[in-house]
Design a protein around this motif. Structure first.
Motif, PDB file in Angstrom:
ATOM      1  N   ALA A  35     -17.063 -28.683  18.522  1.00  0.00           N
ATOM      2  CA  ALA A  35     -16.936 -30.125  18.350  1.00  0.00           C
ATOM      3  C   ALA A  35     -15.622 -30.630  18.934  1.00  0.00           C
ATOM      4  O   ALA A  35     -14.722 -29.853  19.272  1.00  0.00           O
ATOM      5  CB  ALA A  35     -17.036 -30.485  16.875  1.00  0.00           C
ATOM      6  N   SER A  36     -15.507 -31.953  19.043  1.00  0.00           N
ATOM      7  CA  SER A  36     -14.290 -32.583  19.565  1.00  0.00           C
ATOM      8  C   SER A  36     -13.083 -32.179  18.730  1.00  0.00           C
ATOM      9  O   SER A  36     -13.085 -32.326  17.497  1.00  0.00           O
ATOM     10  CB  SER A  36     -14.454 -34.102  19.542  1.00  0.00           C
ATOM     11  N   ILE A  37     -12.038 -31.678  19.389  1.00  0.00           N
ATOM     12  CA  ILE A  37     -10.853 -31.220  18.670  1.00  0.00           C
ATOM     13  C   ILE A  37     -10.144 -32.368  17.954  1.00  0.00           C
ATOM     14  O   ILE A  37      -9.801 -32.234  16.766  1.00  0.00           O
ATOM     15  CB  ILE A  37      -9.900 -30.473  19.619  1.00  0.00           C
ATOM     16  N   PRO A  38      -9.890 -33.501  18.613  1.00  0.00           N
ATOM     17  CA  PRO A  38      -9.256 -34.610  17.871  1.00  0.00           C
ATOM     18  C   PRO A  38     -10.051 -35.023  16.641  1.00  0.00           C
ATOM     19  O   PRO A  38      -9.476 -35.282  15.577  1.00  0.00           O
ATOM     20  CB  PRO A  38      -9.186 -35.733  18.913  1.00  0.00           C
ATOM     21  N   LYS A  39     -11.382 -35.073  16.799  1.00  0.00           N
ATOM     22  CA  LYS A  39     -12.216 -35.460  15.661  1.00  0.00           C
ATOM     23  C   LYS A  39     -12.123 -34.433  14.540  1.00  0.00           C
ATOM     24  O   LYS A  39     -12.019 -34.784  13.354  1.00  0.00           O
ATOM     25  CB  LYS A  39     -13.668 -35.603  16.116  1.00  0.00           C
ATOM     26  N   LEU A 334      -7.485 -23.171  14.283  1.00  0.00           N
ATOM     27  CA  LEU A 334      -6.775 -22.213  15.136  1.00  0.00           C
ATOM     28  C   LEU A 334      -7.358 -20.808  14.972  1.00  0.00           C
ATOM     29  O   LEU A 334      -7.603 -20.101  15.952  1.00  0.00           O
ATOM     30  CB  LEU A 334      -5.285 -22.208  14.791  1.00  0.00           C
ATOM     31  N   GLY A 335      -7.573 -20.396  13.709  1.00  0.00           N
ATOM     32  CA  GLY A 335      -8.075 -19.046  13.452  1.00  0.00           C
ATOM     33  C   GLY A 335      -9.462 -18.824  14.015  1.00  0.00           C
ATOM     34  O   GLY A 335      -9.732 -17.793  14.638  1.00  0.00           O
ATOM     35  N   TYR A 336     -10.356 -19.811  13.819  1.00  0.00           N
ATOM     36  CA  TYR A 336     -11.731 -19.659  14.309  1.00  0.00           C
ATOM     37  C   TYR A 336     -11.747 -19.558  15.835  1.00  0.00           C
ATOM     38  O   TYR A 336     -12.384 -18.673  16.412  1.00  0.00           O
ATOM     39  CB  TYR A 336     -12.588 -20.835  13.854  1.00  0.00           C
ATOM     40  N   ASN A 337     -11.052 -20.467  16.517  1.00  0.00           N
ATOM     41  CA  ASN A 337     -11.080 -20.488  17.980  1.00  0.00           C
ATOM     42  C   ASN A 337     -10.327 -19.310  18.581  1.00  0.00           C
ATOM     43  O   ASN A 337     -10.723 -18.791  19.624  1.00  0.00           O
ATOM     44  CB  ASN A 337     -10.508 -21.813  18.492  1.00  0.00           C
ATOM     45  N   ARG A 347      -4.806 -23.999  22.255  1.00  0.00           N
ATOM     46  CA  ARG A 347      -3.632 -24.734  22.741  1.00  0.00           C
ATOM     47  C   ARG A 347      -3.727 -26.225  22.404  1.00  0.00           C
ATOM     48  O   ARG A 347      -2.766 -26.842  21.941  1.00  0.00           O
ATOM     49  CB  ARG A 347      -3.483 -24.552  24.255  1.00  0.00           C
ATOM     50  N   LYS A 348      -4.885 -26.804  22.651  1.00  0.00           N
ATOM     51  CA  LYS A 348      -5.054 -28.229  22.398  1.00  0.00           C
ATOM     52  C   LYS A 348      -4.901 -28.550  20.917  1.00  0.00           C
ATOM     53  O   LYS A 348      -4.277 -29.556  20.537  1.00  0.00           O
ATOM     54  CB  LYS A 348      -6.423 -28.689  22.903  1.00  0.00           C
ATOM     55  N   THR A 349      -5.458 -27.700  20.061  1.00  0.00           N
ATOM     56  CA  THR A 349      -5.338 -27.892  18.616  1.00  0.00           C
ATOM     57  C   THR A 349      -3.872 -27.856  18.183  1.00  0.00           C
ATOM     58  O   THR A 349      -3.417 -28.687  17.384  1.00  0.00           O
ATOM     59  CB  THR A 349      -6.135 -26.820  17.860  1.00  0.00           C
ATOM     60  N   LEU A 350      -3.134 -26.895  18.708  1.00  0.00           N
ATOM     61  CA  LEU A 350      -1.722 -26.751  18.330  1.00  0.00           C
ATOM     62  C   LEU A 350      -0.918 -28.001  18.699  1.00  0.00           C
ATOM     63  O   LEU A 350      -0.203 -28.561  17.864  1.00  0.00           O
ATOM     64  CB  LEU A 350      -1.126 -25.528  19.018  1.00  0.00           C
ATOM     65  N   TRP A 351      -1.039 -28.468  19.943  1.00  0.00           N
ATOM     66  CA  TRP A 351      -0.201 -29.577  20.393  1.00  0.00           C
ATOM     67  C   TRP A 351      -0.593 -30.897  19.743  1.00  0.00           C
ATOM     68  O   TRP A 351       0.275 -31.729  19.433  1.00  0.00           O
ATOM     69  CB  TRP A 351      -0.241 -29.680  21.918  1.00  0.00           C
ATOM     70  N   LEU A 352      -1.884 -31.103  19.523  1.00  0.00           N
ATOM     71  CA  LEU A 352      -2.288 -32.306  18.800  1.00  0.00           C
ATOM     72  C   LEU A 352      -1.778 -32.275  17.357  1.00  0.00           C
ATOM     73  O   LEU A 352      -1.350 -33.290  16.815  1.00  0.00           O
ATOM     74  CB  LEU A 352      -3.807 -32.453  18.815  1.00  0.00           C
ATOM     75  N   ASN A 412       3.582 -21.941  11.422  1.00  0.00           N
ATOM     76  CA  ASN A 412       2.277 -21.659  10.834  1.00  0.00           C
ATOM     77  C   ASN A 412       1.260 -21.220  11.875  1.00  0.00           C
ATOM     78  O   ASN A 412       0.316 -20.481  11.557  1.00  0.00           O
ATOM     79  CB  ASN A 412       1.757 -22.889  10.087  1.00  0.00           C
ATOM     80  N   TYR A 413       1.427 -21.645  13.131  1.00  0.00           N
ATOM     81  CA  TYR A 413       0.510 -21.242  14.204  1.00  0.00           C
ATOM     82  C   TYR A 413       0.401 -19.722  14.275  1.00  0.00           C
ATOM     83  O   TYR A 413      -0.702 -19.165  14.434  1.00  0.00           O
ATOM     84  CB  TYR A 413       1.005 -21.787  15.546  1.00  0.00           C
ATOM     85  N   PHE A 414       1.518 -19.029  14.152  1.00  0.00           N
ATOM     86  CA  PHE A 414       1.502 -17.575  14.286  1.00  0.00           C
ATOM     87  C   PHE A 414       0.788 -16.912  13.105  1.00  0.00           C
ATOM     88  O   PHE A 414       0.164 -15.868  13.259  1.00  0.00           O
ATOM     89  CB  PHE A 414       2.938 -17.056  14.414  1.00  0.00           C
TER      90      PHE A 414
END
Length: 500
Positions: A35-39, A334-337, A347-352, A412-414
């Motif tokens: 699904a859309s990451i921003p959404k 992050l974990g699923y992807n 990457r997109k999830t992290l920066w948003l 937390n990303y790591f």
């Protein structure tokens, strides 16, 4: 240290009861990879942020009611109890966030039964920790030692002892209501996760008003009100995993049986979250000691110093909660992807997520800088000298707040991507490696550099300095990680592993 490949549980496409998982439940999980990451971020982040604000509001509500009903002595008692309360939160996050991170990774790999065993083992660990905490609270010598470590004065000690002991005996309610709650978000139901927390806070507020204001039960009434609120949250969480239909994973009795490999992995993945809170507890123990020391030789006095900086710390915990909420909301995405090897989405999830956390922190910073007196007055501080001191300290301590969201989400990303050693180090930098030494060193240095400030003033200047150093450190690690992810994108066939 365990990584994503160490759990040898076989992939299971069929549920343990012989039935295939409900298609709607499966879709709620698999959409995290399509699904859309921003959404998705908005969907997960809004209830997560509100949920963490709700969770952080327990201490705020206790302080507001006690400040108005009991005065500075009530605020000082909660300040003394605060490090121990943070330890409770650390233990709940150790098992809850660790198990949730593992469950998200396993669901991303298609291993539903492994995810359910993670959930069951978290409940088992919550019960074990409860027993240990309750035994500690029943030991008078240990309680006296903890109160002394938290720099309780003779005047404050009996109030703090009562408050802490009541919360210890009901610790399992917090552990399940907060720790296991995270799994509901991973099940693709963030609004339900929020609902369980709102119920608890609403009931805690009602009981605080009833017990503290109407009945005059003081700190004991506030502690009982908190426990009853947490009980309401815990019951709704358990109902979701036991009785609700069409959920991606259930709490099954056979999954509560401890598995040493799963327990070890949960503790490894959860240790970064534990380290954040444990580090905060260490900071509060040190800070209380320094406040009693330097407050005692200032015109403010030790009790007022504890009350003043204690209020600022509770405001600090409250404003950080939305930022932690963003990082928790990003964790299953992050974990699923990452587990599904969709690196571009990682990457997109992290920066948003970083952008959203920074925006929230900036808004909080503006509110604090524009309305400091109004915020402090809400806690019942009326003494003019104490109000001026607290107002200035509040502004100084939050100078770096707009960039703190980057530090929290980055660290937390790591954790979310199965790199616990890096996350542990980054979460310890601000609290332990930077802030604790500054709390000891700065009171001796600042007065010599700027004579208008004394040792008590130096204690709140230490926070923005530690923030700056921690933010810079996370930036270095994130820059290095972006290079590693680019290499993984070039070679997508290579297995996804931690770089540790």
């Amino acid at each position: 240290m365990a990584d994503m490949g160490e759990d040898k549980i076989e992939r299971e496409e069929i549920a343990p009861n012989g039935k295939r998982p409900d298609s709607e439940a499966v879709e709620r999980v698999t959409r995290m990879g399509s699904a859309s990451i921003p959404k998705l971020i908005v969907e997960f982040a809004v209830p997560s942020v509100v949920g963490m604000v709700v969770n952080g509001s327990y201490n705020i509500i206790d302080s507001i009611f006690l400040g108005h009903a009991v005065g500075e002595i009530g605020l000082s008692a909660v300040t003394v109890a605060n490090p121990i309360m943070i330890v409770f939160m650390a233990l709940a996050m150790l098992v809850g966030n660790g198990g949730n991170a593992l469950a998200a990774l396993r669901l991303g790999e298609g291993k539903r039964d492994a995810a359910e065993r993670s959930l069951g083992n978290v409940v088992f660990l919550s019960i074990v920790l409860w027993v240990l905490v309750a035994l500690a609270a029943a030991n008078p010598a240990l309680m006296d030692m903890l109160l002394s470590a938290s720099s309780a004065t003779d005047e404050v000690r009996p109030y703090a002892h009562t408050f802490i002991q009541i919360l210890c005996f009901g610790f399992v309610l917090q552990s399940i209501g907060m720790g296991v709650n995270n799994f509901i978000r991973t099940c693709g139901a963030p609004n339900m996760a929020l609902g369980t927390m709102v119920i608890g806070l609403a009931m805690a507020t009602i009981f605080n008003f009833w017990f503290v204001i109407l009945n005059g039960w003081g700190v004991a009434g506030s502690a009982y009100a908190t426990l009853l609120g947490q009980a309401c949250s815990a019951l709704t969480v358990l109902w979701y995993f036991i009785f609700k239909k069409n959920v991606p994973m259930r709490l099954r009795l056979r999954c509560i049986v401890p598995d040493s490999k799963i327990v070890t992995t949960i503790l490894a993945y959860g240790f970064p979250s534990f380290a954040i809170q444990a580090g905060m507890a260490v900071v509060n123990f040190v800070l209380n000691y320094q406040l009693a020391k330097y407050g005692g030789i200032s015109s403010i006095g030790a009790v007022n110093a504890l009350a003043s900086i204690g209020v600022i710390n509770r405001i600090g915990m409250f404003v950080v909660m939305p930022l932690i909420g963003i990082s928790i909301a990003l964790q299953p995405l992050l974990g699923y992807n990452y587990g599904a090897r969709k690196i571009d989405r990682v990457r997109k999830t992290l920066w948003l997520g970083i952008a959203i956390a920074t925006g929230i922190a900036l808004i909080e910073w503006i509110v604090i800088m524009v309305f400091p007196e109004a915020i402090i007055n809400a806690f019942g501080i009326r003494n003019a000298e104490l109000l001026d001191f607290t107002t200035f300290a509040l502004k100084v301590q939050f100078i770096m707040l707009p960039l703190v969201g980057f530090q929290i989400v980055g660290a937390n990303y790591f954790q979310a991507t199965g790199q616990p050693l890096k996350s542990i180090f980054l979460t310890l930098t601000r609290q332990i490696l930077f802030l604790v030494p500054l709390l000891f060193v700065l009171p001796n240095i600042l007065p010599t550099i700027a004579p208008e400030f004394d040792g008590l003033d130096a204690l709140y200047f230490a926070t923005p300095m530690a923030d700056f150093l921690a933010i810079f450190t996370v930036a270095v690690f994130i820059a290095w990680e972006m290079r590693r992810l680019r290499r993984m994108t070039v070679s997508p066939a290579s297995p996804v592993k931690s770089s540790e």
